[in-house]
Scaffold this motif. Structure first.
Motif, PDB file in Angstrom:
ATOM      1  N   ALA B  75       0.834  -1.209   0.000  1.00 45.45           N
ATOM      2  CA  ALA B  75       0.000   0.000   0.000  1.00 45.45           C
ATOM      3  C   ALA B  75       0.864   1.254   0.000  1.00 45.45           C
ATOM      4  O   ALA B  75       0.667   2.166  -0.817  1.00 45.45           O
ATOM      5  CB  ALA B  75      -0.928  -0.016   1.214  1.00 45.45           C
ATOM      6  N   ASN B  76       1.848   1.280   0.889  1.00 46.14           N
ATOM      7  CA  ASN B  76       2.686   2.473   0.958  1.00 46.14           C
ATOM      8  C   ASN B  76       3.633   2.601  -0.231  1.00 46.14           C
ATOM      9  O   ASN B  76       4.091   3.698  -0.538  1.00 46.14           O
ATOM     10  CB  ASN B  76       3.472   2.496   2.277  1.00 46.14           C
ATOM     11  CG  ASN B  76       2.646   3.097   3.406  1.00 46.14           C
ATOM     12  OD1 ASN B  76       1.650   3.777   3.152  1.00 46.14           O
ATOM     13  ND2 ASN B  76       3.044   2.821   4.632  1.00 46.14           N
ATOM     14  N   PHE B  79       1.388   4.113  -2.915  1.00 47.65           N
ATOM     15  CA  PHE B  79       1.207   5.512  -2.534  1.00 47.65           C
ATOM     16  C   PHE B  79       2.477   6.318  -2.780  1.00 47.65           C
ATOM     17  O   PHE B  79       2.429   7.428  -3.313  1.00 47.65           O
ATOM     18  CB  PHE B  79       0.807   5.627  -1.064  1.00 47.65           C
ATOM     19  CG  PHE B  79       1.074   6.984  -0.494  1.00 47.65           C
ATOM     20  CD1 PHE B  79       0.261   8.062  -0.823  1.00 47.65           C
ATOM     21  CD2 PHE B  79       2.175   7.209   0.334  1.00 47.65           C
ATOM     22  CE1 PHE B  79       0.525   9.329  -0.325  1.00 47.65           C
ATOM     23  CE2 PHE B  79       2.448   8.473   0.829  1.00 47.65           C
ATOM     24  CZ  PHE B  79       1.622   9.535   0.493  1.00 47.65           C
ATOM     25  N   ALA B  82       2.941   7.139  -6.410  1.00 46.68           N
ATOM     26  CA  ALA B  82       1.939   8.129  -6.843  1.00 46.68           C
ATOM     27  C   ALA B  82       2.288   9.515  -6.298  1.00 46.68           C
ATOM     28  O   ALA B  82       2.268  10.518  -7.021  1.00 46.68           O
ATOM     29  CB  ALA B  82       0.543   7.705  -6.382  1.00 46.68           C
ATOM     30  N   ALA B  83       2.666   9.560  -5.007  1.00 43.90           N
ATOM     31  CA  ALA B  83       2.964  10.847  -4.390  1.00 43.90           C
ATOM     32  C   ALA B  83       4.187  11.478  -5.043  1.00 43.90           C
ATOM     33  O   ALA B  83       4.199  12.670  -5.353  1.00 43.90           O
ATOM     34  CB  ALA B  83       3.194  10.669  -2.888  1.00 43.90           C
ATOM     35  N   TRP B  85       5.293  10.953  -8.022  1.00 41.96           N
ATOM     36  CA  TRP B  85       4.957  11.362  -9.386  1.00 41.96           C
ATOM     37  C   TRP B  85       4.241  12.711  -9.389  1.00 41.96           C
ATOM     38  O   TRP B  85       4.616  13.631 -10.130  1.00 41.96           O
ATOM     39  CB  TRP B  85       4.095  10.284 -10.065  1.00 41.96           C
ATOM     40  CG  TRP B  85       3.817  10.581 -11.511  1.00 41.96           C
ATOM     41  CD1 TRP B  85       2.669  11.062 -12.045  1.00 41.96           C
ATOM     42  CD2 TRP B  85       4.731  10.431 -12.597  1.00 41.96           C
ATOM     43  NE1 TRP B  85       2.784  11.225 -13.391  1.00 41.96           N
ATOM     44  CE2 TRP B  85       4.054  10.849 -13.769  1.00 41.96           C
ATOM     45  CE3 TRP B  85       6.048   9.995 -12.720  1.00 41.96           C
ATOM     46  CZ2 TRP B  85       4.639  10.837 -15.030  1.00 41.96           C
ATOM     47  CZ3 TRP B  85       6.644   9.980 -13.965  1.00 41.96           C
ATOM     48  CH2 TRP B  85       5.942  10.404 -15.098  1.00 41.96           C
ATOM     49  N   CYS B  86       3.228  12.851  -8.534  1.00 42.33           N
ATOM     50  CA  CYS B  86       2.460  14.103  -8.601  1.00 42.33           C
ATOM     51  C   CYS B  86       3.246  15.276  -8.022  1.00 42.33           C
ATOM     52  O   CYS B  86       3.153  16.389  -8.516  1.00 42.33           O
ATOM     53  CB  CYS B  86       1.065  13.946  -7.990  1.00 42.33           C
ATOM     54  SG  CYS B  86       0.943  14.261  -6.242  1.00 42.33           S
ATOM     55  N   LEU B  98       0.714  18.836   0.272  1.00 41.35           N
ATOM     56  CA  LEU B  98       0.893  17.389   0.126  1.00 41.35           C
ATOM     57  C   LEU B  98       2.293  16.992   0.566  1.00 41.35           C
ATOM     58  O   LEU B  98       2.500  16.009   1.266  1.00 41.35           O
ATOM     59  CB  LEU B  98       0.666  16.967  -1.333  1.00 41.35           C
ATOM     60  CG  LEU B  98      -0.761  17.032  -1.870  1.00 41.35           C
ATOM     61  CD1 LEU B  98      -0.830  16.362  -3.239  1.00 41.35           C
ATOM     62  CD2 LEU B  98      -1.744  16.360  -0.927  1.00 41.35           C
ATOM     63  N   LEU B 101       2.564  16.997   4.282  1.00 43.73           N
ATOM     64  CA  LEU B 101       1.822  15.881   4.871  1.00 43.73           C
ATOM     65  C   LEU B 101       2.573  14.563   4.702  1.00 43.73           C
ATOM     66  O   LEU B 101       2.550  13.710   5.583  1.00 43.73           O
ATOM     67  CB  LEU B 101       0.428  15.780   4.235  1.00 43.73           C
ATOM     68  CG  LEU B 101      -0.578  16.865   4.638  1.00 43.73           C
ATOM     69  CD1 LEU B 101      -1.891  16.685   3.901  1.00 43.73           C
ATOM     70  CD2 LEU B 101      -0.817  16.845   6.147  1.00 43.73           C
ATOM     71  N   VAL B 102       3.247  14.394   3.561  1.00 50.19           N
ATOM     72  CA  VAL B 102       3.997  13.161   3.321  1.00 50.19           C
ATOM     73  C   VAL B 102       5.069  12.975   4.392  1.00 50.19           C
ATOM     74  O   VAL B 102       5.290  11.884   4.903  1.00 50.19           O
ATOM     75  CB  VAL B 102       4.648  13.171   1.917  1.00 50.19           C
ATOM     76  CG1 VAL B 102       5.658  12.043   1.786  1.00 50.19           C
ATOM     77  CG2 VAL B 102       3.594  13.041   0.842  1.00 50.19           C
ATOM     78  N   LEU B 150       0.555   1.750   8.887  1.00 56.32           N
ATOM     79  CA  LEU B 150       0.475   2.530   7.644  1.00 56.32           C
ATOM     80  C   LEU B 150       0.920   3.965   7.888  1.00 56.32           C
ATOM     81  O   LEU B 150       1.692   4.539   7.128  1.00 56.32           O
ATOM     82  CB  LEU B 150      -0.960   2.535   7.107  1.00 56.32           C
ATOM     83  CG  LEU B 150      -1.412   1.384   6.223  1.00 56.32           C
ATOM     84  CD1 LEU B 150      -2.894   1.526   5.918  1.00 56.32           C
ATOM     85  CD2 LEU B 150      -0.613   1.328   4.929  1.00 56.32           C
ATOM     86  N   PHE B 151       0.395   4.529   8.967  1.00 60.70           N
ATOM     87  CA  PHE B 151       0.710   5.922   9.296  1.00 60.70           C
ATOM     88  C   PHE B 151       2.206   6.097   9.524  1.00 60.70           C
ATOM     89  O   PHE B 151       2.842   6.985   8.948  1.00 60.70           O
ATOM     90  CB  PHE B 151      -0.080   6.329  10.555  1.00 60.70           C
ATOM     91  CG  PHE B 151       0.156   7.748  10.992  1.00 60.70           C
ATOM     92  CD1 PHE B 151      -0.671   8.770  10.550  1.00 60.70           C
ATOM     93  CD2 PHE B 151       1.184   8.063  11.866  1.00 60.70           C
ATOM     94  CE1 PHE B 151      -0.459  10.078  10.950  1.00 60.70           C
ATOM     95  CE2 PHE B 151       1.407   9.373  12.269  1.00 60.70           C
ATOM     96  CZ  PHE B 151       0.577  10.385  11.813  1.00 60.70           C
ATOM     97  N   LEU B 154       4.371   5.496   6.301  1.00 69.48           N
ATOM     98  CA  LEU B 154       3.917   6.185   5.086  1.00 69.48           C
ATOM     99  C   LEU B 154       5.014   6.980   4.371  1.00 69.48           C
ATOM    100  O   LEU B 154       5.070   7.007   3.142  1.00 69.48           O
ATOM    101  CB  LEU B 154       2.722   7.067   5.467  1.00 69.48           C
ATOM    102  CG  LEU B 154       2.025   7.923   4.433  1.00 69.48           C
ATOM    103  CD1 LEU B 154       0.530   7.907   4.705  1.00 69.48           C
ATOM    104  CD2 LEU B 154       2.527   9.342   4.470  1.00 69.48           C
TER     105      LEU B 154
END
Lengths: 249, 288, 272
Positions: B75-76, B79, B82-83, B85-86, B98, B101-102, B150-151, B154
């Motif tokens: 999952a991470n 993520f 994706a993170a 990339w954006c 963002l 937050l990451v 997860l947290f 992350l």
């Protein structure tokens, strides 16, 4: 002033200096020419004490210098990349050599020297700038001023103008020669630019694979100068002068 | 010592002294704790060690830890890609937010990282009443452990990829598109090979931490033996019960994972690529 | 907005936004909201409680001490790793990662075993009258372990990026090795040192696993804030735990902002 005899240095299987001998008379302005990898920079660094040779002797001002620390050889070194202390102002850069001297000269005297050096390299009033605020040519002038502030008898320069564009380079060449003549230092400088060597130096030495393979008189100083005695005129080849031929033998 | 540069001109004796002092300090502060771990683990002999790690409670803890890692790491990873990339490929409003937050979970205390889930899904939490109506358990059960892990983990993959992809630029991706590649083709054939070593490092760090996390998980787990005890929690239970040799025996498993991570990362560093990210790694508070 | 030539903007941003919103923003907001809806009287009682104050004092004081000690030790390790070549160098470099890679609970029980009175280190220190385990000093030892890698890893790349010719210039100009270090090498490292120490401090303040075993956890003496949060939770004092957690969270925001500013300074010059 600078007398090098039988200097050899090997790194791995490569001979960087191969029983190299040469002599630069006091007040001389000598260029070291040669293809890259010919040992020019290494020779300069060995003379400065930044690297050690495996064999051979080095005399500076008549005294053996092999075991002297770099700071105790009475010489100045100008790096191709300027090597300015980026966190210090121009004035602090120039004052550095005096600032670390023990006993430290009085504050007034250091300030005077800084002003004098700034004037000498034609950067008056820029003492409070940081190196990052200067152009390449200005940075090299600061490096020169910093080196000269400790009044070295010998000045070593490693491709000092290599990173500068043509116009600035030509301007600085003139300055270097002028300062050399004014202060009476003994100057040895590395370049890969024939034209620069011939225009600036009174003698140009050609290195190849760690050996001295030739020398020529330059136009840096007209006839009658100290070195003219053994600097033959107008020879197309690069024969060794008698003085260096003896050293080579 | 094959070193020709004079550095600061310090005498060889000084160099020796400094190296000696560094090695001594590292041995005392860093290596000694690791050493005592393995010595204690085998203090009762190999048989006792084997018994400790094959005990049913230990086995249940290992299973739970692997299940958590198997959910959290993929999952991470998705993520993180994706993170990265954006954040590195586009400029848009909210991008800075963002990015902050990451990195945020790095700076949050593990205990707080667990506490937030208790406050969301615990009996007195925001969604507590709702959950008790449906009978779904999150806190003191697997979902809570997964959420807390997860947290905590992350930032690991994203934290490796963002500086790497930021430095790499987009020229090759653009070339691929101009040559007619579709989006997925471009990603699989150009982007993924470019980032694979950084990605691998991130996955490694994320895996190691997901298996070793203690504080956050201990807050949400409820420590039900054989049910919600992960390996680090099981170690604590054994230690509190003065079963020291067993505690250290199980602890060597996690220490082994940690050592493997370090060795693999050193190997990846040797590939050169990772060295360039070093600075930013330190920035993102490096690893676990 | 950059020309959106590259594909995947919507997908990547959507995934990232939703994921971060649900996993980071929502729970953190939940914590702050929980703390914010507590009656002021209760909050006042909690933060005026001597036990709470003591826990904050211990957490901050010992973390600051550990971060301070990590500065000279970290500088030494970074210096030796970047400037010298010697057998065991790669091993030393890897060892610096140990505190980051070793799970905190594992480090906690290992450190405790070392420093209890009959442990390897405890036995050496006991005759000197130094008790480490179950005292604030023990917390310091654990937090130093936790904080140590940050200074090393922050300083290393900056040290490696310094121009070696600047050192040589200083030496030729007559500087002694110590002068060259103090005047030429150290100043550009300082922002990185501060960043590393701040990161180490931030990490130490929140640390739980490696501390609780060695701390002894005596209220008013060796109890840290994260442990106090756990204690409140175990006593079903959810608002109390939320208040303490929110305080810790706000503190990490402040630290994070400070660290970002420091990094702006240490990264700026060497970014190019």
């Amino acid at each position: 002033m600078i007398r090098v005899q039988g200097l050899s240095k090997q790194v791995g299987a490569t001979r960087i200096l191969d029983e190299l001998s040469l002599h630069v008379a006091e007040g001389g302005f000598v260029a070291l020419l040669g293809p890259s990898g010919s040992g020019k920079t290494t020779l300069l660094r060995v003379i400065a004490g930044l690297e050690h040779a495996d064999a051979g002797t080095l005399h500076l001002a008549g005294r053996p210098a092999r075991d002297l620390p770099p700071g105790g050889r009475g010489l100045g070194f100008v790096f191709q990349g300027y090597a300015l202390f980026e966190h210090m102002t121009v004035a602090r850069n120039i004052a550095f050599g005096l600032h670390v001297r023990r006993p430290r000269p009085p504050r007034r005297e250091i300030a005077d020297t800084v002003e004098r050096m700034l004037a000498l390299v034609r950067l008056p009033g820029l003492g409070d700038r940081l190196p990052s605020q200067l152009s390449g040519g200005q940075r090299q002038r600061v490096a020169l001023a910093r080196t000269l502030a400790v009044e070295p008898r010998i000045l070593l320069l490693d491709e000092p103008f290599g990173a500068l564009d043509r116009q600035v380079r030509e301007e600085l060449r003139g300055e270097l020669r002028r300062i050399h003549d004014a202060l009476g230092t003994t100057t040895l400088f590395v370049t890969h630019d024939h034209e620069e060597a011939m225009a600036l130096a009174d003698r140009a030495l050609m290195l190849d694979r760690g050996r001295l393979v030739g020398e020529r008189a330059g136009q840096g100083r007209p006839a009658g100068a100290v070195v003219a005695a053994h600097a033959p005129q107008d020879r197309p080849a690069w024969p060794l002068s008698p003085a260096n031929r003896i050293l080579e033998a | 010592m094959p070193r020709s540069r004079p550095g600061l001109g310090e005498a060889p004796a000084w160099r020796g002294l400094l190296i000696g002092a560094a090695l001594l300090l590292a041995a005392w502060l860093l290596v000694l704790p690791l050493l005592v771990l393995f010595v204690e683990a085998f203090s009762g002999g190999v048989a006792a060690f084997t018994a400790a790690v094959t005990n049913p409670d230990a086995a249940a803890a290992i299973r739970l830890t692997l299940v958590v890692a198997a959910i959290v790491v993929p999952a991470n990873t998705v993520f993180g890609v994706a993170a990265a990339w954006c954040i590195t490929r586009f400029r848009f409003r909210g991008r800075r937010l963002l990015q902050v937050l990451v990195g945020l979970p790095f700076s949050v205390s593990p205990v707080v990282s667990g506490l937030v889930w208790v406050l969301m899904f615990g009996a007195q939490g925001w969604f507590g009443p709702l959950l008790s109506d449906t009978g779904l358990r999150i806190v003191f059960a697997l979902p809570g452990i997964v959420l807390a892990t997860l947290f905590v983990t992350l930032p690991f993959v994203a934290g490796q990829l963002i500086p790497l992809m930021g430095a790499q630029g987009v020229a090759e991706e653009e070339a691929a598109l101009v040559l007619g590649a579709t989006g997925p083709q471009m990603f699989l054939r150009v982007t993924l090979p470019k980032i694979r070593w950084g990605l691998l490092q991130g996955v490694l760090l994320c895996s190691a931490r997901s298996m070793g996390e203690f504080g956050a998980v201990s807050v949400v787990s409820g420590r039900i033996r054989g049910l919600t005890n992960t390996v680090p929690l099981h170690i604590e239970v054994l230690y509190q019960e003065y079963d020291i040799a067993a505690a250290f025996g199980v602890a060597t498993l996690l220490a082994g994972v940690a050592l493997l991570t370090i060795v693999l990362r050193a190997g990846l560093d040797l590939r050169g690529e990772a060295l360039r990210v070093r600075g930013s790694q330190a920035r993102l508070a490096v690893a676990a | 907005m950059r020309r959106p030539v590259l594909p995947g903007f919507g997908l990547a941003t959507g995934v990232t936004g939703v994921y971060l919103g649900l996993l980071v923003l929502l729970p953190l907001a939940g914590l702050l909201a929980k703390a914010g809806t507590t009656e002021p009287g209760r909050a006042w009682a909690l933060f005026a409680d001597p036990r709470t104050l003591s826990a904050f004092r211990v957490s901050f004081g010992v973390s600051a001490g550990a971060a301070l000690v990590s500065v000279p030790v970290g500088l030494l390790l970074a210096w030796v790793l970047e400037r010298y070549r010697f057998p065991g160098r790669r091993l030393l470099d890897a060892a610096v990662d140990l505190p980051l890679a070793l799970p905190t609970a594992v480090a906690g029980i290992a450190l405790t075993t070392l420093y209890v009175p009959d442990g390897w280190m405890g036995r050496l220190l006991a005759p000197l009258g130094i008790a480490v385990a179950f005292t604030p000093l023990g917390i310091g030892v654990a937090l130093l372990f936790v904080a140590l890698p940050f200074v090393v890893r922050a300083v290393q790349p900056v040290l490696a990026g310094l121009d070696p010719e600047a050192d040589e210039a200083a030496v030729i100009l007559g500087a002694t090795p110590w002068q060259a270090f103090r005047l030429v090498v150290l100043p550009p490292l300082l922002p990185a040192v501060a960043t590393g120490a701040a990161l180490g401090f931030a990490r130490a303040v929140g640390e739980y696993g490696s501390v609780i075993f060695i701390a002894g956890n005596r209220p008013m003496v060796s109890e840290i804030v994260p442990l106090l949060i756990v204690t409140k939770l175990e006593q079903y004092d959810i608002p109390g735990a939320a208040l303490l957690g929110a305080a810790m969270l706000l503190l990490s925001f402040v630290l994070l902002a400070g660290i970002n500013r420091l990094q702006g300074r240490s990264g700026g010059r060497h970014a190019a």
